[in-house]
Design an enzyme around this catalytic site. Structure first.
Site, PDB file in Angstrom:
ATOM      1  N   SER A  71      32.191  41.443  33.232  1.00 42.71           N
ATOM      2  CA  SER A  71      33.137  41.245  32.117  1.00 42.71           C
ATOM      3  C   SER A  71      33.350  39.761  31.830  1.00 42.71           C
ATOM      4  CB  SER A  71      34.465  41.942  32.406  1.00 42.71           C
ATOM      5  OG  SER A  71      34.909  41.618  33.679  1.00 42.71           O
ATOM      6  N   GLY A  74      30.492  46.973  36.954  1.00 45.58           N
ATOM      7  CA  GLY A  74      31.395  47.571  37.943  1.00 45.58           C
ATOM      8  C   GLY A  74      30.920  47.352  39.367  1.00 45.58           C
ATOM      9  N   ALA A  75      30.103  46.312  39.566  1.00 43.85           N
ATOM     10  CA  ALA A  75      29.547  46.069  40.905  1.00 43.85           C
ATOM     11  C   ALA A  75      30.208  44.872  41.583  1.00 43.85           C
ATOM     12  CB  ALA A  75      28.037  45.856  40.802  1.00 43.85           C
ATOM     13  N   GLU A 127      38.541  35.854  48.842  1.00 42.28           N
ATOM     14  CA  GLU A 127      38.703  37.010  47.953  1.00 42.28           C
ATOM     15  C   GLU A 127      40.186  37.339  47.826  1.00 42.28           C
ATOM     16  OE1 GLU A 127      36.296  37.836  45.794  1.00 42.28           O
ATOM     17  OE2 GLU A 127      34.969  38.525  47.389  1.00 42.28           O
ATOM     18  N   HIS A 128      40.589  37.674  46.618  1.00 38.93           N
ATOM     19  CA  HIS A 128      41.983  38.055  46.347  1.00 38.93           C
ATOM     20  C   HIS A 128      42.970  36.968  46.741  1.00 38.93           C
ATOM     21  CE1 HIS A 128      42.133  42.180  44.766  1.00 38.93           C
ATOM     22  NE2 HIS A 128      40.963  42.329  45.349  1.00 38.93           N
ATOM     23  N   LEU A 144      30.419  41.858  40.313  1.00 35.64           N
ATOM     24  CA  LEU A 144      29.678  40.620  40.031  1.00 35.64           C
ATOM     25  C   LEU A 144      30.145  39.986  38.724  1.00 35.64           C
ATOM     26  CD1 LEU A 144      26.137  41.925  41.041  1.00 35.64           C
ATOM     27  CD2 LEU A 144      27.826  40.714  42.441  1.00 35.64           C
ATOM     28  N   ASP A 152      36.435  33.810  38.564  1.00 37.68           N
ATOM     29  CA  ASP A 152      35.178  34.235  37.950  1.00 37.68           C
ATOM     30  C   ASP A 152      34.790  33.322  36.797  1.00 37.68           C
ATOM     31  OD1 ASP A 152      35.774  36.194  39.714  1.00 37.68           O
ATOM     32  OD2 ASP A 152      35.941  37.812  38.274  1.00 37.68           O
TER      33      ASP A 152
HETATM   34  C1  GLA Z   1      38.220  39.884  40.420  1.00 39.69           C
HETATM   35  C2  GLA Z   1      39.121  38.919  39.668  1.00 39.69           C
HETATM   36  C3  GLA Z   1      39.140  37.549  40.345  1.00 39.69           C
HETATM   37  C4  GLA Z   1      39.438  37.659  41.831  1.00 39.69           C
HETATM   38  C5  GLA Z   1      38.541  38.700  42.483  1.00 39.69           C
HETATM   39  C6  GLA Z   1      38.920  38.947  43.913  1.00 39.69           C
HETATM   40  O1  GLA Z   1      36.882  39.490  40.323  1.00 39.69           O
HETATM   41  O2  GLA Z   1      38.688  38.765  38.344  1.00 39.69           O
HETATM   42  O3  GLA Z   1      40.075  36.722  39.703  1.00 39.69           O
HETATM   43  O4  GLA Z   1      40.792  37.922  42.051  1.00 39.69           O
HETATM   44  O5  GLA Z   1      38.589  39.938  41.788  1.00 39.69           O
HETATM   45  O6  GLA Z   1      38.734  37.814  44.666  1.00 39.69           O
END
Ligand code: GLA
Length: 374
Positions: free
Chosen positions: A123, A117-118, A33-34, A120, A166
Protein backbone atom coordinates in the site's frame (compact mmCIF):
# COMPACT_ATOMS: atom_id res chain seq x y z
CA UNK A 1 8.94 -9.95 -20.10
CA UNK A 2 10.00 -7.75 -17.20
CA UNK A 3 7.39 -6.08 -15.00
CA UNK A 4 8.64 -2.72 -16.23
CA UNK A 5 8.05 -3.71 -19.87
CA UNK A 6 4.70 -5.27 -19.07
CA UNK A 7 3.42 -2.09 -17.40
CA UNK A 8 4.86 0.24 -20.04
CA UNK A 9 3.42 -1.79 -22.91
CA UNK A 10 0.02 -1.97 -21.27
CA UNK A 11 0.07 1.79 -20.73
CA UNK A 12 0.97 2.37 -24.38
CA UNK A 13 -1.90 0.22 -25.54
CA UNK A 14 -4.40 1.97 -23.26
CA UNK A 15 -3.27 5.58 -23.19
CA UNK A 16 -0.29 6.03 -25.56
CA UNK A 17 3.41 6.45 -24.76
CA UNK A 18 4.11 7.39 -21.13
CA UNK A 19 5.58 10.79 -20.25
CA UNK A 20 7.09 9.40 -17.06
CA UNK A 21 7.99 5.96 -15.69
CA UNK A 22 8.54 5.47 -11.95
CA UNK A 23 9.61 2.58 -9.76
CA UNK A 24 8.41 2.38 -6.17
CA UNK A 25 9.84 -0.50 -4.12
CA UNK A 26 8.30 -2.48 -1.29
CA UNK A 27 10.08 -2.56 2.04
CA UNK A 28 11.30 -5.16 4.48
CA UNK A 29 12.37 -4.44 8.03
CA UNK A 30 15.40 -5.97 9.72
CA UNK A 31 14.31 -4.99 13.21
CA UNK A 32 12.20 -2.35 14.99
CA UNK A 33 8.64 -3.59 14.57
CA UNK A 34 5.60 -1.82 16.01
CA UNK A 35 7.67 0.93 17.57
CA UNK A 36 7.70 3.54 14.79
CA UNK A 37 4.39 5.01 15.98
CA UNK A 38 5.83 5.24 19.51
CA UNK A 39 8.81 7.29 18.32
CA UNK A 40 11.25 4.37 18.42
CA UNK A 41 14.12 3.51 16.08
CA UNK A 42 13.63 1.14 13.14
CA UNK A 43 15.86 -0.46 10.49
CA UNK A 44 13.94 -1.06 7.25
CA UNK A 45 15.15 -1.09 3.65
CA UNK A 46 13.66 -0.90 0.16
CA UNK A 47 13.61 -4.31 -1.52
CA UNK A 48 14.04 -5.78 -4.99
CA UNK A 49 10.27 -6.14 -5.38
CA UNK A 50 7.90 -3.30 -6.03
CA UNK A 51 5.58 -1.46 -8.35
CA UNK A 52 6.17 0.24 -11.69
CA UNK A 53 4.10 3.21 -12.83
CA UNK A 54 3.62 4.74 -16.26
CA UNK A 55 2.16 8.25 -16.23
CA UNK A 56 0.97 10.45 -19.07
CA UNK A 57 -0.85 13.75 -19.31
CA UNK A 58 -4.25 13.82 -20.99
CA UNK A 59 -6.40 16.67 -22.30
CA UNK A 60 -9.62 15.21 -20.95
CA UNK A 61 -9.50 16.79 -17.47
CA UNK A 62 -9.88 13.21 -16.23
CA UNK A 63 -7.88 10.91 -13.97
CA UNK A 64 -7.68 7.44 -15.45
CA UNK A 65 -6.14 4.50 -13.61
CA UNK A 66 -5.35 0.96 -14.64
CA UNK A 67 -4.23 -1.53 -11.98
CA UNK A 68 -2.53 -4.05 -14.24
CA UNK A 69 -2.15 -6.93 -11.78
CA UNK A 70 -5.81 -6.78 -10.86
CA UNK A 71 -7.03 -5.90 -14.35
CA UNK A 72 -9.05 -3.05 -12.84
CA UNK A 73 -9.65 0.32 -14.47
CA UNK A 74 -11.08 3.34 -12.78
CA UNK A 75 -11.88 6.78 -14.13
CA UNK A 76 -12.68 10.11 -12.53
CA UNK A 77 -14.19 12.27 -15.23
CA UNK A 78 -13.28 15.51 -13.50
CA UNK A 79 -10.36 16.76 -11.42
CA UNK A 80 -12.35 16.73 -8.19
CA UNK A 81 -15.16 14.81 -6.48
CA UNK A 82 -12.78 12.29 -4.97
CA UNK A 83 -15.42 10.96 -2.58
CA UNK A 84 -16.94 8.66 -5.20
CA UNK A 85 -16.60 4.97 -4.50
CA UNK A 86 -13.82 3.19 -6.35
CA UNK A 87 -11.65 0.10 -6.17
CA UNK A 88 -10.12 -0.60 -2.78
CA UNK A 89 -6.64 0.56 -3.87
CA UNK A 90 -8.04 3.95 -4.84
CA UNK A 91 -8.75 4.60 -1.15
CA UNK A 92 -5.01 5.00 -0.53
CA UNK A 93 -4.82 7.78 -3.14
CA UNK A 94 -8.15 9.47 -2.53
CA UNK A 95 -7.15 11.52 0.51
CA UNK A 96 -3.96 12.73 -1.12
CA UNK A 97 -5.90 13.84 -4.23
CA UNK A 98 -8.41 15.70 -2.07
CA UNK A 99 -5.58 17.80 -0.64
CA UNK A 100 -3.70 18.11 -3.95
CA UNK A 101 -6.23 18.25 -6.77
CA UNK A 102 -4.35 17.97 -10.07
CA UNK A 103 -4.53 20.87 -12.51
CA UNK A 104 -4.80 18.67 -15.60
CA UNK A 105 -5.75 15.10 -16.47
CA UNK A 106 -3.35 12.20 -15.93
CA UNK A 107 -3.43 8.55 -16.96
CA UNK A 108 -1.59 6.04 -14.86
CA UNK A 109 -0.93 2.32 -15.20
CA UNK A 110 0.69 0.47 -12.31
CA UNK A 111 1.59 -3.04 -11.25
CA UNK A 112 4.55 -5.18 -10.29
CA UNK A 113 5.73 -8.14 -8.27
CA UNK A 114 4.99 -7.20 -4.69
CA UNK A 115 2.73 -9.70 -2.92
CA UNK A 116 -0.30 -7.98 -1.37
CA UNK A 117 -0.99 -8.40 2.35
CA UNK A 118 2.43 -9.96 2.89
CA UNK A 119 3.81 -7.30 5.24
CA UNK A 120 5.98 -5.74 2.51
CA UNK A 121 4.04 -2.50 2.34
CA UNK A 122 2.40 -2.77 -1.05
CA UNK A 123 0.00 0.00 0.00
CA UNK A 124 2.80 2.48 0.78
CA UNK A 125 4.60 1.50 -2.45
CA UNK A 126 1.40 2.47 -4.26
CA UNK A 127 0.85 5.71 -2.37
CA UNK A 128 4.48 6.87 -2.47
CA UNK A 129 4.89 5.90 -6.15
CA UNK A 130 1.73 7.71 -7.20
CA UNK A 131 2.48 10.87 -5.20
CA UNK A 132 6.10 10.87 -6.40
CA UNK A 133 4.98 10.57 -10.04
CA UNK A 134 2.22 13.17 -9.74
CA UNK A 135 4.69 15.54 -8.11
CA UNK A 136 6.99 15.20 -11.13
CA UNK A 137 4.33 15.47 -13.76
CA UNK A 138 2.53 18.40 -12.09
CA UNK A 139 5.75 20.22 -11.16
CA UNK A 140 4.61 20.63 -7.55
CA UNK A 141 8.18 20.62 -6.17
CA UNK A 142 7.31 18.57 -3.12
CA UNK A 143 10.44 17.48 -1.27
CA UNK A 144 10.96 13.87 -0.05
CA UNK A 145 9.78 14.58 3.48
CA UNK A 146 6.62 16.22 2.16
CA UNK A 147 5.97 13.17 -0.03
CA UNK A 148 6.47 10.94 3.02
CA UNK A 149 4.07 13.02 5.15
CA UNK A 150 1.42 13.15 2.43
CA UNK A 151 1.61 9.42 1.73
CA UNK A 152 1.40 8.59 5.41
CA UNK A 153 -1.51 10.92 6.04
CA UNK A 154 -3.42 9.63 2.99
CA UNK A 155 -2.95 6.03 4.16
CA UNK A 156 -3.89 6.82 7.76
CA UNK A 157 -7.16 8.32 6.58
CA UNK A 158 -8.17 4.90 5.25
CA UNK A 159 -8.49 3.85 8.90
CA UNK A 160 -5.13 2.26 9.78
CA UNK A 161 -3.29 4.38 12.30
CA UNK A 162 0.16 3.37 11.02
CA UNK A 163 3.52 4.94 11.74
CA UNK A 164 5.84 6.38 9.10
CA UNK A 165 8.48 3.66 8.78
CA UNK A 166 7.23 2.33 5.45
CA UNK A 167 7.01 5.65 3.63
CA UNK A 168 10.48 6.67 4.86
CA UNK A 169 11.96 3.37 3.68
CA UNK A 170 10.25 3.57 0.29
CA UNK A 171 11.26 7.17 -0.35
CA UNK A 172 14.71 7.46 1.28
CA UNK A 173 16.39 4.05 0.95
CA UNK A 174 19.77 3.72 -0.71
CA UNK A 175 21.09 0.67 -2.57
CA UNK A 176 22.99 -1.82 -0.37
CA UNK A 177 22.02 0.05 2.80
CA UNK A 178 19.42 -0.23 5.50
CA UNK A 179 17.75 2.94 6.74
CA UNK A 180 18.17 3.69 10.43
CA UNK A 181 15.18 5.90 11.11
CA UNK A 182 14.66 7.60 14.42
CA UNK A 183 10.93 8.16 14.55
CA UNK A 184 11.24 10.67 17.36
CA UNK A 185 12.53 13.34 14.98
CA UNK A 186 12.49 11.44 11.66
CA UNK A 187 16.26 11.69 11.32
CA UNK A 188 17.87 9.01 9.17
CA UNK A 189 21.24 7.35 8.72
CA UNK A 190 22.10 4.89 5.95
CA UNK A 191 23.76 1.77 7.39
CA UNK A 192 25.83 -0.37 5.00
CA UNK A 193 24.16 -3.76 4.71
CA UNK A 194 27.11 -6.10 4.40
CA UNK A 195 26.03 -9.53 5.58
CA UNK A 196 29.17 -11.45 4.55
CA UNK A 197 28.27 -15.10 4.02
CA UNK A 198 24.57 -14.52 4.62
CA UNK A 199 21.52 -13.42 2.66
CA UNK A 200 18.25 -11.98 3.83
CA UNK A 201 15.44 -14.20 2.61
CA UNK A 202 11.68 -13.85 2.98
CA UNK A 203 9.31 -16.75 3.51
CA UNK A 204 5.75 -15.83 2.71
CA UNK A 205 3.26 -17.67 4.92
CA UNK A 206 0.53 -16.87 2.39
CA UNK A 207 -1.65 -15.64 5.24
CA UNK A 208 -2.77 -12.26 3.99
CA UNK A 209 -3.06 -9.68 6.68
CA UNK A 210 -5.42 -6.77 6.29
CA UNK A 211 -4.24 -4.16 8.73
CA UNK A 212 -7.61 -2.49 8.84
CA UNK A 213 -9.30 -5.68 9.97
CA UNK A 214 -6.48 -7.06 12.05
CA UNK A 215 -5.62 -5.79 15.48
CA UNK A 216 -3.09 -3.20 14.26
CA UNK A 217 -4.87 -0.14 15.68
CA UNK A 218 -5.80 -2.03 18.80
CA UNK A 219 -2.16 -3.00 19.36
CA UNK A 220 -1.10 0.59 19.02
CA UNK A 221 -3.80 1.88 21.39
CA UNK A 222 -2.98 -0.80 23.96
CA UNK A 223 0.73 0.08 24.10
CA UNK A 224 0.00 3.80 24.17
CA UNK A 225 -2.40 3.29 27.06
CA UNK A 226 0.25 1.35 28.95
CA UNK A 227 2.81 4.09 28.34
CA UNK A 228 0.42 6.78 29.45
CA UNK A 229 -0.31 4.92 32.70
CA UNK A 230 3.44 4.60 33.29
CA UNK A 231 3.87 8.27 32.54
CA UNK A 232 1.28 9.17 35.15
CA UNK A 233 3.31 7.31 37.79
CA UNK A 234 6.84 8.38 36.95
CA UNK A 235 6.87 10.98 34.26
CA UNK A 236 9.23 10.49 31.33
CA UNK A 237 9.56 12.30 28.04
CA UNK A 238 10.14 9.20 25.92
CA UNK A 239 9.54 5.48 26.31
CA UNK A 240 13.25 4.86 25.70
CA UNK A 241 13.92 6.22 29.21
CA UNK A 242 11.91 3.40 30.78
CA UNK A 243 13.44 0.30 32.28
CA UNK A 244 11.89 -3.10 32.84
CA UNK A 245 11.96 -2.82 36.67
CA UNK A 246 9.79 0.26 36.55
CA UNK A 247 7.38 -1.38 34.10
CA UNK A 248 7.23 -4.57 36.15
CA UNK A 249 6.56 -2.79 39.42
CA UNK A 250 3.94 -0.32 38.23
CA UNK A 251 0.70 -1.82 39.43
CA UNK A 252 -2.23 -0.61 37.37
CA UNK A 253 -1.19 -2.01 33.97
CA UNK A 254 -3.15 -4.84 32.36
CA UNK A 255 -0.96 -7.88 31.55
CA UNK A 256 -1.04 -7.02 27.84
CA UNK A 257 -0.18 -3.36 28.46
CA UNK A 258 2.76 -4.46 30.60
CA UNK A 259 4.12 -6.97 28.09
CA UNK A 260 3.63 -4.50 25.23
CA UNK A 261 5.60 -1.78 27.01
CA UNK A 262 8.35 -4.26 27.88
CA UNK A 263 8.39 -5.37 24.24
CA UNK A 264 8.75 -1.75 23.06
CA UNK A 265 11.82 -1.01 25.18
CA UNK A 266 13.44 -4.34 24.32
CA UNK A 267 12.77 -3.96 20.60
CA UNK A 268 14.19 -0.45 20.57
CA UNK A 269 17.37 -1.77 22.21
CA UNK A 270 17.59 -4.60 19.69
CA UNK A 271 17.72 -2.05 16.87
CA UNK A 272 20.78 -0.34 18.34
CA UNK A 273 22.43 -3.72 19.00
CA UNK A 274 21.88 -4.92 15.44
CA UNK A 275 23.20 -1.66 14.00
CA UNK A 276 26.35 -2.05 16.11
CA UNK A 277 26.77 -5.66 14.92
CA UNK A 278 26.36 -4.56 11.30
CA UNK A 279 28.89 -1.79 11.75
CA UNK A 280 31.37 -4.18 13.39
CA UNK A 281 30.82 -6.98 10.87
CA UNK A 282 29.46 -9.30 13.63
CA UNK A 283 26.70 -10.75 11.46
CA UNK A 284 26.46 -13.95 13.49
CA UNK A 285 25.39 -12.03 16.57
CA UNK A 286 22.35 -10.68 14.73
CA UNK A 287 20.48 -14.00 14.51
CA UNK A 288 19.45 -14.43 18.16
CA UNK A 289 18.21 -10.82 18.22
CA UNK A 290 15.94 -11.52 15.25
CA UNK A 291 14.50 -14.56 17.01
CA UNK A 292 14.00 -12.63 20.22
CA UNK A 293 12.26 -9.88 18.24
CA UNK A 294 9.88 -12.41 16.76
CA UNK A 295 8.91 -14.04 20.04
CA UNK A 296 8.38 -10.57 21.47
CA UNK A 297 5.93 -9.82 18.65
CA UNK A 298 4.25 -13.18 19.12
CA UNK A 299 4.09 -13.60 22.89
CA UNK A 300 4.34 -10.07 24.28
CA UNK A 301 2.50 -8.03 21.64
CA UNK A 302 0.27 -10.83 20.31
CA UNK A 303 0.52 -9.77 16.66
CA UNK A 304 1.72 -13.02 15.07
CA UNK A 305 -0.28 -16.08 14.05
CA UNK A 306 0.16 -19.86 14.13
CA UNK A 307 1.50 -20.15 10.56
CA UNK A 308 4.12 -17.42 10.95
CA UNK A 309 5.20 -18.79 14.34
CA UNK A 310 5.66 -22.16 12.70
CA UNK A 311 7.86 -20.63 9.98
CA UNK A 312 10.06 -19.06 12.65
CA UNK A 313 10.21 -22.28 14.68
CA UNK A 314 11.40 -24.39 11.76
CA UNK A 315 13.87 -21.67 10.76
CA UNK A 316 15.29 -21.67 14.30
CA UNK A 317 15.90 -25.39 13.98
CA UNK A 318 17.70 -25.04 10.62
CA UNK A 319 21.48 -25.16 10.76
CA UNK A 320 21.97 -22.64 7.94
CA UNK A 321 19.62 -19.99 9.31
CA UNK A 322 20.97 -17.59 11.91
CA UNK A 323 17.69 -15.93 12.81
CA UNK A 324 14.12 -15.36 11.72
CA UNK A 325 11.28 -13.01 12.53
CA UNK A 326 7.95 -11.79 11.23
CA UNK A 327 8.15 -8.63 9.19
CA UNK A 328 5.66 -5.74 9.07
CA UNK A 329 2.38 -5.09 10.84
CA UNK A 330 1.72 -8.75 11.64
CA UNK A 331 -1.18 -11.20 11.74
CA UNK A 332 0.29 -13.02 8.73
CA UNK A 333 2.65 -12.14 5.90
CA UNK A 334 6.34 -12.93 5.68
CA UNK A 335 9.25 -13.83 7.90
CA UNK A 336 12.69 -12.39 7.20
CA UNK A 337 15.54 -14.85 7.65
CA UNK A 338 19.30 -14.61 7.79
CA UNK A 339 20.35 -17.54 5.63
CA UNK A 340 23.84 -18.87 4.84
CA UNK A 341 24.65 -18.19 1.17
CA UNK A 342 24.04 -21.23 -1.03
CA UNK A 343 22.29 -23.20 1.75
CA UNK A 344 19.59 -25.65 0.76
CA UNK A 345 16.41 -24.35 2.37
CA UNK A 346 13.98 -26.37 0.29
CA UNK A 347 13.28 -28.70 3.25
CA UNK A 348 11.95 -25.79 5.23
CA UNK A 349 9.61 -24.80 2.44
CA UNK A 350 8.39 -28.36 2.15
CA UNK A 351 7.75 -28.63 5.88
CA UNK A 352 5.60 -25.53 5.77
CA UNK A 353 3.81 -26.64 2.62
CA UNK A 354 2.88 -30.02 4.06
CA UNK A 355 1.17 -28.31 6.99
CA UNK A 356 -0.18 -24.98 5.75
CA UNK A 357 0.12 -24.71 1.95
CA UNK A 358 2.24 -22.72 -0.45
CA UNK A 359 5.21 -20.73 0.79
CA UNK A 360 7.09 -18.40 -1.53
CA UNK A 361 10.71 -17.74 -0.86
CA UNK A 362 12.24 -14.38 -1.93
CA UNK A 363 15.97 -13.61 -1.81
CA UNK A 364 16.31 -9.94 -0.92
CA UNK A 365 18.63 -7.14 -1.89
CA UNK A 366 18.56 -3.58 -0.55
CA UNK A 367 17.60 -1.15 -3.29
CA UNK A 368 17.15 2.55 -3.95
CA UNK A 369 13.92 4.20 -2.89
CA UNK A 370 11.27 5.50 -5.29
CA UNK A 371 12.83 6.94 -8.44
CA UNK A 372 12.29 7.93 -12.06
CA UNK A 373 13.17 5.29 -14.62
CA UNK A 374 12.46 7.32 -17.71
C1 GLA B 1 2.93 -1.43 9.27
C2 GLA B 1 2.87 0.07 9.49
C3 GLA B 1 4.22 0.61 9.96
C4 GLA B 1 4.75 -0.17 11.15
C5 GLA B 1 4.70 -1.67 10.87
C6 GLA B 1 5.07 -2.47 12.09
O1 GLA B 1 3.77 -1.75 8.20
O2 GLA B 1 2.51 0.73 8.30
O3 GLA B 1 4.09 1.97 10.27
O4 GLA B 1 4.07 0.17 12.32
O5 GLA B 1 3.42 -2.08 10.44
O6 GLA B 1 6.37 -2.23 12.45
Amino acid sequence: MSDLDRITLKHKSLYGAPDLVVHSPGRANIIGEHIDYLGGVVLPFAINRGLWFSFSKNNLKALRFYAADLDESFELKKLGGFNVSGPSWFNYLRFFLKGFPPSFGVDVTFGGNLPIGAGLSASSALTCGYIFGMNEIMGWNLNPSEIIQLASSSENQTGVDGGMMDQHAIVLSKKDHALLLDCQDNSVKHIKLDLGDYDLVLFNSGIQHKLIESGYNHTRINTEQGLSKLNAVGSFSHFRELNSDFINTTLNLTPLERSSCLYAIEENQRVFKIVAHLENGDVEKIGPLLNAGHWGLSKMLLVSCEEVDYLVKIAEGHQSILGSRMVGGGFGGCTINLVKKGADISGLKEMYQSKYGDCDCIYLSAENGVHIIG
